[in-house]
Scaffold this active site. Structure first.
Site, mmCIF file in Angstrom:
data_model
loop_
_atom_site.group_PDB
_atom_site.id
_atom_site.type_symbol
_atom_site.label_atom_id
_atom_site.label_comp_id
_atom_site.label_asym_id
_atom_site.label_seq_id
_atom_site.Cartn_x
_atom_site.Cartn_y
_atom_site.Cartn_z
ATOM 1 N N SER A 168 75.355 -4.731 20.531
ATOM 2 C CA SER A 168 76.172 -3.930 19.639
ATOM 3 C C SER A 168 77.198 -3.103 20.414
ATOM 4 C CB SER A 168 75.239 -2.989 18.873
ATOM 5 O OG SER A 168 75.984 -2.173 18.015
ATOM 6 N N ASP B 194 78.429 5.302 24.628
ATOM 7 C CA ASP B 194 78.327 6.691 24.177
ATOM 8 C C ASP B 194 76.865 7.040 23.901
ATOM 9 O OD1 ASP B 194 78.455 9.124 22.974
ATOM 10 O OD2 ASP B 194 79.545 8.444 21.190
ATOM 11 N N LYS C 160 69.452 -1.340 24.265
ATOM 12 C CA LYS C 160 70.154 -2.637 24.245
ATOM 13 C C LYS C 160 71.034 -2.767 25.498
ATOM 14 C CE LYS C 160 70.414 -3.512 19.219
ATOM 15 N NZ LYS C 160 69.893 -4.855 19.012
ATOM 16 N N HIS D 185 76.001 8.448 20.570
ATOM 17 C CA HIS D 185 76.321 7.695 19.360
ATOM 18 C C HIS D 185 75.236 7.933 18.313
ATOM 19 C CE1 HIS D 185 77.116 4.306 16.718
ATOM 20 N NE2 HIS D 185 78.277 4.136 17.346
HETATM 21 P P1 NAP Z 1 68.577 -8.968 11.808
HETATM 22 O O1 NAP Z 1 68.891 -9.675 10.537
HETATM 23 O O2 NAP Z 1 67.947 -7.606 11.719
HETATM 24 O O3 NAP Z 1 67.640 -9.933 12.671
HETATM 25 C C1 NAP Z 1 66.821 -9.464 13.688
HETATM 26 C C2 NAP Z 1 65.819 -10.561 13.996
HETATM 27 O O4 NAP Z 1 64.955 -10.108 15.043
HETATM 28 C C3 NAP Z 1 64.902 -10.939 12.815
HETATM 29 O O5 NAP Z 1 64.877 -12.327 12.689
HETATM 30 C C4 NAP Z 1 63.533 -10.424 13.250
HETATM 31 O O6 NAP Z 1 62.470 -11.210 12.791
HETATM 32 C C5 NAP Z 1 63.659 -10.597 14.761
HETATM 33 N N1 NAP Z 1 62.640 -9.825 15.460
HETATM 34 C C6 NAP Z 1 62.398 -8.486 15.414
HETATM 35 N N2 NAP Z 1 61.330 -8.187 16.162
HETATM 36 C C7 NAP Z 1 60.895 -9.362 16.697
HETATM 37 C C8 NAP Z 1 59.813 -9.713 17.546
HETATM 38 N N3 NAP Z 1 58.966 -8.787 18.014
HETATM 39 N N4 NAP Z 1 59.655 -11.014 17.886
HETATM 40 C C9 NAP Z 1 60.505 -11.973 17.420
HETATM 41 N N5 NAP Z 1 61.544 -11.704 16.608
HETATM 42 C C10 NAP Z 1 61.725 -10.408 16.253
HETATM 43 O O7 NAP Z 1 69.864 -8.854 12.740
HETATM 44 P P2 NAP Z 1 71.412 -9.021 12.355
HETATM 45 O O8 NAP Z 1 71.779 -8.051 11.293
HETATM 46 O O9 NAP Z 1 71.686 -10.471 12.210
HETATM 47 O O10 NAP Z 1 72.068 -8.456 13.710
HETATM 48 C C11 NAP Z 1 72.156 -9.289 14.863
HETATM 49 C C12 NAP Z 1 72.398 -8.421 16.093
HETATM 50 O O11 NAP Z 1 73.631 -7.722 15.962
HETATM 51 C C13 NAP Z 1 71.340 -7.355 16.335
HETATM 52 O O12 NAP Z 1 71.104 -7.228 17.728
HETATM 53 C C14 NAP Z 1 72.003 -6.098 15.813
HETATM 54 O O13 NAP Z 1 71.490 -4.927 16.430
HETATM 55 C C15 NAP Z 1 73.428 -6.346 16.232
HETATM 56 N N6 NAP Z 1 74.453 -5.571 15.535
HETATM 57 C C16 NAP Z 1 74.316 -5.208 14.234
HETATM 58 C C17 NAP Z 1 75.331 -4.481 13.607
HETATM 59 C C18 NAP Z 1 75.266 -4.118 12.153
HETATM 60 O O14 NAP Z 1 76.290 -3.686 11.610
HETATM 61 N N7 NAP Z 1 74.131 -4.304 11.495
HETATM 62 C C19 NAP Z 1 76.465 -4.134 14.325
HETATM 63 C C20 NAP Z 1 76.586 -4.548 15.630
HETATM 64 C C21 NAP Z 1 75.584 -5.284 16.225
HETATM 65 P P3 NAP Z 1 62.075 -11.302 11.218
HETATM 66 O O15 NAP Z 1 63.088 -12.247 10.647
HETATM 67 O O16 NAP Z 1 60.696 -11.849 11.264
HETATM 68 O O17 NAP Z 1 62.177 -9.911 10.684
#
Ligand code: NAP
Length: 254
Positions: free
Chosen positions: A131, A136, A153, A139
């Site tokens: 991300s 920061d 991260k 943040h």
């Molecule tokens: P997401 O839908 O929350 O997916 C996270 C995945 O991680 C899920 O499939 C979850 O499994 C898996 N997970 C969590 N703990 C685990 C474990 N112990 N073992 C195996 N798998 C595990 O993520 P997203 O929204 O697609 O985001 C993708 C990335 O972009 C993330 O790193 C997020 O932080 C980053 N990001 C997000 C934003 C935002 O606006 N949301 C902005 C910038 C960057 P389950 O499916 O079983 O729950």
């Protein structure tokens, strides 16, 4: 040429599942292994159970099993804060992380497991999605559930670089659920897009992040690079089609 075997961690996630479908659609080029925690969720999000391995990134043995024979690893797993009870009127909602699933557990120790397993399995490339905002320490995302999510991260990104495996670190802006392929994708570094209350581009569709990940698996210019990524608004400019040129703008190091 033999298909490149790719392990996707976080395969049932919102972006991870798009990556799995995109890789499957290019089935002459890629063989996909999907690491999932729940078989039921895998059936719902991935359809076919081909290549699905049930495991957990905090369980090294299950990661070793899933990564065996893979040439590449995509990390799309992430910790997720949950709301602490219903929000009180007029108050900001409070968040917490489930016990054992803090950013330190998932985004650092879990990613370390994945990276260590990748080193042991002689994986040739890791594409790690993180991300923007990590430069920061103050943040606001770091204060959610006191999890310091961006700090952990960022430490995992450094761990990947230090591992010596060719890396592509994709630091996404705010993720939105809109169709991909309709916007110009732009890359930066050091949170240069991250100027609060400015008109800087700061978001992108999950489908565009997924496309960047898939393209990074084949484009030589994506290797040993770390970058921030966002998109312009649809009407502002032509959608990105030349990913070699996009990755050529990115630079090595955190
Ligand atoms: P997401 O839908 O929350 O997916 C996270 C995945 O991680 C899920 O499939 C979850 O499994 C898996 N997970 C969590 N703990 C685990 C474990 N112990 N073992 C195996 N798998 C595990 O993520 P997203 O929204 O697609 O985001 C993708 C990335 O972009 C993330 O790193 C997020 O932080 C980053 N990001 C997000 C934003 C935002 O606006 N949301 C902005 C910038 C960057 P389950 O499916 O079983 O729950």
């Amino acid at each position: 040429m033999a298909a490149k075997k790719v392990l996707v961690a976080g395969a049932t996630g919102q972006t991870g599942s798009i990556v799995v479908h995109k890789l499957r659609d290019r089935n002459n080029e890629f063989e996909v292994v999907s690491l999932v925690r729940s078989e039921a969720k895998a059936k719902e999000k991935l359809g076919s159970m081909d290549g699905v391995v049930v495991g957990d990134i905090t369980d090294r043995a299950s990661v070793d099993q899933a990564i065996a024979g893979c040439q590449a690893l995509v990390i799309l797993s992430s910790s997720a804060p949950v709301m602490k009870g219903p929000p009180q009127p007029g108050q900001r909602p409070e968040f917490e992380f489930p016990a054992g699933a803090y950013p330190e557990d998932i985004d650092y120790n879990g990613q370390k497991n994945l990276i260590d397993a990748a080193v042991a399995a002689k994986v040739e490339q890791v594409v790690q999605v993180g991300s923007m905002g990590g430069t920061d320490e103050n943040h606001y995302l770091n204060s959610l559930g006191n999890g310091k999510i961006l700090i952990w991260k960022r430490k995992a990104e450094q761990y990947l670089i230090d591992s010596g495996i060719p890396y592509t670190i994709v630091r996404a802006g705010g993720l939105i659920d809109e169709p991909g392929g309709r916007r110009e994708i732009i890359v930066g570094k050091d949170d240069s897009f991250f100027i609060p209350d400015s008109n800087m581009p700061h978001k992108l569709p999950r489908a565009d992040v997924a496309e960047v990940v898939v393209q990074a698996l084949t484009e030589p210019h994506a290797k040993n690079k770390a970058f921030d990524v966002v998109t312009r608004e649809e009407e502002e400019s032509a959608p990105t089609s030349d990913f070699a040129a996009l990755f050529a703008q990115t630079t090595p190091g955190l």
